[in-house]
Design a protein around this motif. Sequence first.
Motif, PDB file in Angstrom:
ATOM      1  N   LEU A  69       0.821  -1.202   0.000  1.00  0.00           N
ATOM      2  CA  LEU A  69       0.000   0.000   0.000  1.00  0.00           C
ATOM      3  C   LEU A  69       0.859   1.257   0.000  1.00  0.00           C
ATOM      4  CD1 LEU A  69      -2.918   1.029   0.072  1.00  0.00           C
ATOM      5  CD2 LEU A  69      -2.748   1.072   2.567  1.00  0.00           C
ATOM      6  N   LYS A  70       1.985   1.220   0.701  1.00  0.00           N
ATOM      7  CA  LYS A  70       2.881   2.385   0.747  1.00  0.00           C
ATOM      8  C   LYS A  70       3.322   2.797  -0.646  1.00  0.00           C
ATOM      9  CE  LYS A  70       7.562   3.717   2.073  1.00  0.00           C
ATOM     10  NZ  LYS A  70       8.863   3.242   2.583  1.00  0.00           N
ATOM     11  N   ILE A  71       3.688   1.812  -1.489  1.00  0.00           N
ATOM     12  CA  ILE A  71       4.163   2.120  -2.846  1.00  0.00           C
ATOM     13  C   ILE A  71       3.074   2.826  -3.632  1.00  0.00           C
ATOM     14  CG2 ILE A  71       4.896   1.096  -5.029  1.00  0.00           C
ATOM     15  CD1 ILE A  71       6.217  -1.149  -3.355  1.00  0.00           C
ATOM     16  N   THR A  72       1.874   2.270  -3.607  1.00  0.00           N
ATOM     17  CA  THR A  72       0.768   2.839  -4.380  1.00  0.00           C
ATOM     18  C   THR A  72       0.369   4.214  -3.866  1.00  0.00           C
ATOM     19  OG1 THR A  72      -0.071   0.634  -4.868  1.00  0.00           O
ATOM     20  CG2 THR A  72      -1.602   2.465  -5.135  1.00  0.00           C
ATOM     21  N   ALA A 129      19.290   5.332 -14.166  1.00  0.00           N
ATOM     22  CA  ALA A 129      19.765   4.525 -15.283  1.00  0.00           C
ATOM     23  C   ALA A 129      19.746   3.048 -14.916  1.00  0.00           C
ATOM     24  CB  ALA A 129      21.183   4.944 -15.685  1.00  0.00           C
ATOM     25  N   GLN A 130      19.098   2.271 -15.739  1.00  0.00           N
ATOM     26  CA  GLN A 130      19.106   0.816 -15.604  1.00  0.00           C
ATOM     27  C   GLN A 130      18.739   0.231 -16.965  1.00  0.00           C
ATOM     28  OE1 GLN A 130      15.927   0.427 -12.622  1.00  0.00           O
ATOM     29  NE2 GLN A 130      14.625  -0.499 -14.191  1.00  0.00           N
ATOM     30  N   ASN A 131      19.111  -1.017 -17.185  1.00  0.00           N
ATOM     31  CA  ASN A 131      18.871  -1.618 -18.491  1.00  0.00           C
ATOM     32  C   ASN A 131      17.561  -2.388 -18.577  1.00  0.00           C
ATOM     33  OD1 ASN A 131      21.247  -0.606 -19.648  1.00  0.00           O
ATOM     34  ND2 ASN A 131      22.459  -2.257 -18.756  1.00  0.00           N
ATOM     35  N   ASN A 132      16.875  -2.552 -17.454  1.00  0.00           N
ATOM     36  CA  ASN A 132      15.558  -3.174 -17.464  1.00  0.00           C
ATOM     37  C   ASN A 132      14.481  -2.108 -17.627  1.00  0.00           C
ATOM     38  OD1 ASN A 132      16.692  -5.743 -16.965  1.00  0.00           O
ATOM     39  ND2 ASN A 132      16.719  -5.341 -14.770  1.00  0.00           N
ATOM     40  N   ALA A 133      13.318  -2.536 -18.098  1.00  0.00           N
ATOM     41  CA  ALA A 133      12.208  -1.604 -18.277  1.00  0.00           C
ATOM     42  C   ALA A 133      11.730  -1.090 -16.924  1.00  0.00           C
ATOM     43  CB  ALA A 133      11.061  -2.291 -19.014  1.00  0.00           C
ATOM     44  N   TYR A 134      11.255   0.149 -16.918  1.00  0.00           N
ATOM     45  CA  TYR A 134      10.735   0.754 -15.699  1.00  0.00           C
ATOM     46  C   TYR A 134       9.258   0.403 -15.536  1.00  0.00           C
ATOM     47  CZ  TYR A 134      15.020   3.480 -15.606  1.00  0.00           C
ATOM     48  OH  TYR A 134      16.341   3.847 -15.561  1.00  0.00           O
ATOM     49  N   ASP A 135       8.857   0.224 -14.302  1.00  0.00           N
ATOM     50  CA  ASP A 135       7.451  -0.002 -13.989  1.00  0.00           C
ATOM     51  C   ASP A 135       6.863   1.333 -13.550  1.00  0.00           C
ATOM     52  OD1 ASP A 135       4.964  -0.681 -13.005  1.00  0.00           O
ATOM     53  OD2 ASP A 135       5.632  -2.623 -12.246  1.00  0.00           O
ATOM     54  N   PHE A 136       6.145   1.978 -14.452  1.00  0.00           N
ATOM     55  CA  PHE A 136       5.611   3.304 -14.167  1.00  0.00           C
ATOM     56  C   PHE A 136       4.580   3.288 -13.049  1.00  0.00           C
ATOM     57  CE2 PHE A 136       7.690   4.341 -18.042  1.00  0.00           C
ATOM     58  CZ  PHE A 136       7.851   5.726 -18.057  1.00  0.00           C
ATOM     59  N   ASP A 137       4.028   2.113 -12.735  1.00  0.00           N
ATOM     60  CA  ASP A 137       3.046   2.020 -11.656  1.00  0.00           C
ATOM     61  C   ASP A 137       3.697   2.024 -10.283  1.00  0.00           C
ATOM     62  OD1 ASP A 137       0.875   1.938 -13.396  1.00  0.00           O
ATOM     63  OD2 ASP A 137       1.000  -0.244 -13.610  1.00  0.00           O
ATOM     64  N   TYR A 138       4.970   1.631 -10.213  1.00  0.00           N
ATOM     65  CA  TYR A 138       5.623   1.488  -8.911  1.00  0.00           C
ATOM     66  C   TYR A 138       6.910   2.287  -8.781  1.00  0.00           C
ATOM     67  CZ  TYR A 138       2.323  -2.304  -8.186  1.00  0.00           C
ATOM     68  OH  TYR A 138       1.177  -3.027  -8.054  1.00  0.00           O
ATOM     69  N   GLU A 139       7.358   2.943  -9.839  1.00  0.00           N
ATOM     70  CA  GLU A 139       8.585   3.724  -9.770  1.00  0.00           C
ATOM     71  C   GLU A 139       8.279   5.178 -10.112  1.00  0.00           C
ATOM     72  OE1 GLU A 139      12.301   1.606 -11.225  1.00  0.00           O
ATOM     73  OE2 GLU A 139      10.771   0.400 -12.213  1.00  0.00           O
ATOM     74  N   SER A 266      14.621   1.087 -32.201  1.00  0.00           N
ATOM     75  CA  SER A 266      14.691   2.547 -32.220  1.00  0.00           C
ATOM     76  C   SER A 266      14.511   3.071 -30.796  1.00  0.00           C
ATOM     77  CB  SER A 266      13.598   3.128 -33.122  1.00  0.00           C
ATOM     78  OG  SER A 266      13.719   2.670 -34.448  1.00  0.00           O
ATOM     79  N   TYR A 267      14.759   4.357 -30.624  1.00  0.00           N
ATOM     80  CA  TYR A 267      14.588   4.990 -29.315  1.00  0.00           C
ATOM     81  C   TYR A 267      13.197   5.620 -29.233  1.00  0.00           C
ATOM     82  CZ  TYR A 267      19.622   4.393 -29.028  1.00  0.00           C
ATOM     83  OH  TYR A 267      20.884   3.846 -29.014  1.00  0.00           O
ATOM     84  N   TYR A 268      12.505   5.329 -28.133  1.00  0.00           N
ATOM     85  CA  TYR A 268      11.164   5.851 -27.906  1.00  0.00           C
ATOM     86  C   TYR A 268      11.145   6.691 -26.637  1.00  0.00           C
ATOM     87  CZ  TYR A 268       9.359   2.551 -31.397  1.00  0.00           C
ATOM     88  OH  TYR A 268       9.112   1.859 -32.555  1.00  0.00           O
ATOM     89  N   LEU A 269      10.453   7.815 -26.713  1.00  0.00           N
ATOM     90  CA  LEU A 269      10.178   8.629 -25.536  1.00  0.00           C
ATOM     91  C   LEU A 269       8.825   8.190 -24.996  1.00  0.00           C
ATOM     92  CD1 LEU A 269      11.224  11.091 -23.874  1.00  0.00           C
ATOM     93  CD2 LEU A 269       9.768  12.517 -25.312  1.00  0.00           C
ATOM     94  N   VAL A 270       8.771   7.796 -23.734  1.00  0.00           N
ATOM     95  CA  VAL A 270       7.536   7.237 -23.187  1.00  0.00           C
ATOM     96  C   VAL A 270       7.197   7.881 -21.844  1.00  0.00           C
ATOM     97  CG1 VAL A 270       7.965   5.029 -24.334  1.00  0.00           C
ATOM     98  CG2 VAL A 270       8.657   5.322 -21.964  1.00  0.00           C
ATOM     99  N   CYS A 271       5.912   7.863 -21.535  1.00  0.00           N
ATOM    100  CA  CYS A 271       5.410   8.326 -20.242  1.00  0.00           C
ATOM    101  C   CYS A 271       4.070   7.633 -19.986  1.00  0.00           C
ATOM    102  CB  CYS A 271       5.247   9.852 -20.209  1.00  0.00           C
ATOM    103  SG  CYS A 271       3.992  10.485 -21.343  1.00  0.00           S
ATOM    104  N   ARG A 272       3.534   7.833 -18.804  1.00  0.00           N
ATOM    105  CA  ARG A 272       2.207   7.294 -18.537  1.00  0.00           C
ATOM    106  C   ARG A 272       1.202   7.932 -19.486  1.00  0.00           C
ATOM    107  NH1 ARG A 272       4.189   8.575 -13.520  1.00  0.00           N
ATOM    108  NH2 ARG A 272       4.663   6.836 -12.123  1.00  0.00           N
ATOM    109  N   LYS A 273       0.189   7.171 -19.852  1.00  0.00           N
ATOM    110  CA  LYS A 273      -0.865   7.726 -20.694  1.00  0.00           C
ATOM    111  C   LYS A 273      -1.548   8.892 -19.979  1.00  0.00           C
ATOM    112  CE  LYS A 273      -1.830   3.731 -23.603  1.00  0.00           C
ATOM    113  NZ  LYS A 273      -2.835   2.765 -24.098  1.00  0.00           N
TER     114      LYS A 273
END
Length: 296
Positions: A69-72, A129-139, A266-273
């Motif tokens: 719950l703290k994360i959310t 910086a990290q090589n794994n995908a980011y979890d926008f719901d928890y990071e 390719s390189y993509y710029l991404v964010c939450r919808k």
Amino acid sequence: MGDQQIFMANMHVFNIAARTLSFTLAAQELNMSQSAVSHRMKKLEQQLGFKLFIRKTRQLALTPEGERLKITVSLSFDSIYTELNDITHDELSGELYIGTSNGFASYWLMPRLARFQQRYPNLDIRLQAQNNAYDFDYEPIDVAIYYLESPPTNLHYEKILNEQRMPLCTAEYAQQLNLEQHGIEGLRNATFIHRSQSQAWQQWLDIIGSDINPNLKKYSFNHSDLYMKAALNSLGIVMGRYQFAQKALAEKTLINPLPAIDATASYYLVCRKNTDQRPKYKAFRQWLLNEINNDI
């Protein structure tokens, strides 16, 4: 105060108490009594139907449910405060959390960030910086730059940059292999520098139409800084990315003695919808596109 308002107020108190792991410190921050904080947390636990805290003598810890719950809750309140800041301030200020890979951060973004700082001096960058995908719901990431073969459909995305794969080495190493005279055949005596678990060399050789085995004599590294430095120190020849190698090629510390190929990613710029209209995102996006256009 209605039940929903009481619930949200208690969630706010939980957010502070979970961060500080102290009812006393939370009370000081909220300008409440310690007993009031403790009472609210007991009430919240009753409303939720599970324990949030493990209460020990002079020590407070979160239960597994409390940790989740703290994360959310933390991300939710951070999002609210960020939105309010964007609405109430015409000037861009506060923090912008950017996520990308180690290689892109080191070789493309860092050499350019000073210009972003000059353009937006009151906006603090938090670069992760990290090589794994980011979890926008928890990071706590506002915007990320991904290197992908296909875009992430669960996020807002925009393709910003293509890439080329190319063999890179020092002029001295190219001369040692006599690549100018022998061309690709000169690679039969080469030490191949690999990124761990990458098939980039084999893919390049297949496209070029060569039967050379890049695994007979090789060095492998798990980080882009290491495999580029290996090439700079004439340990072998690396299958590099043009976007990472621009500075080295311009300064001629590395050369591209053999053909380049278009990368499949390719390189993509991404964010939450639904967050792509936020002023901070728009400012970073426009600066990024200007930097890319200046490179062309």
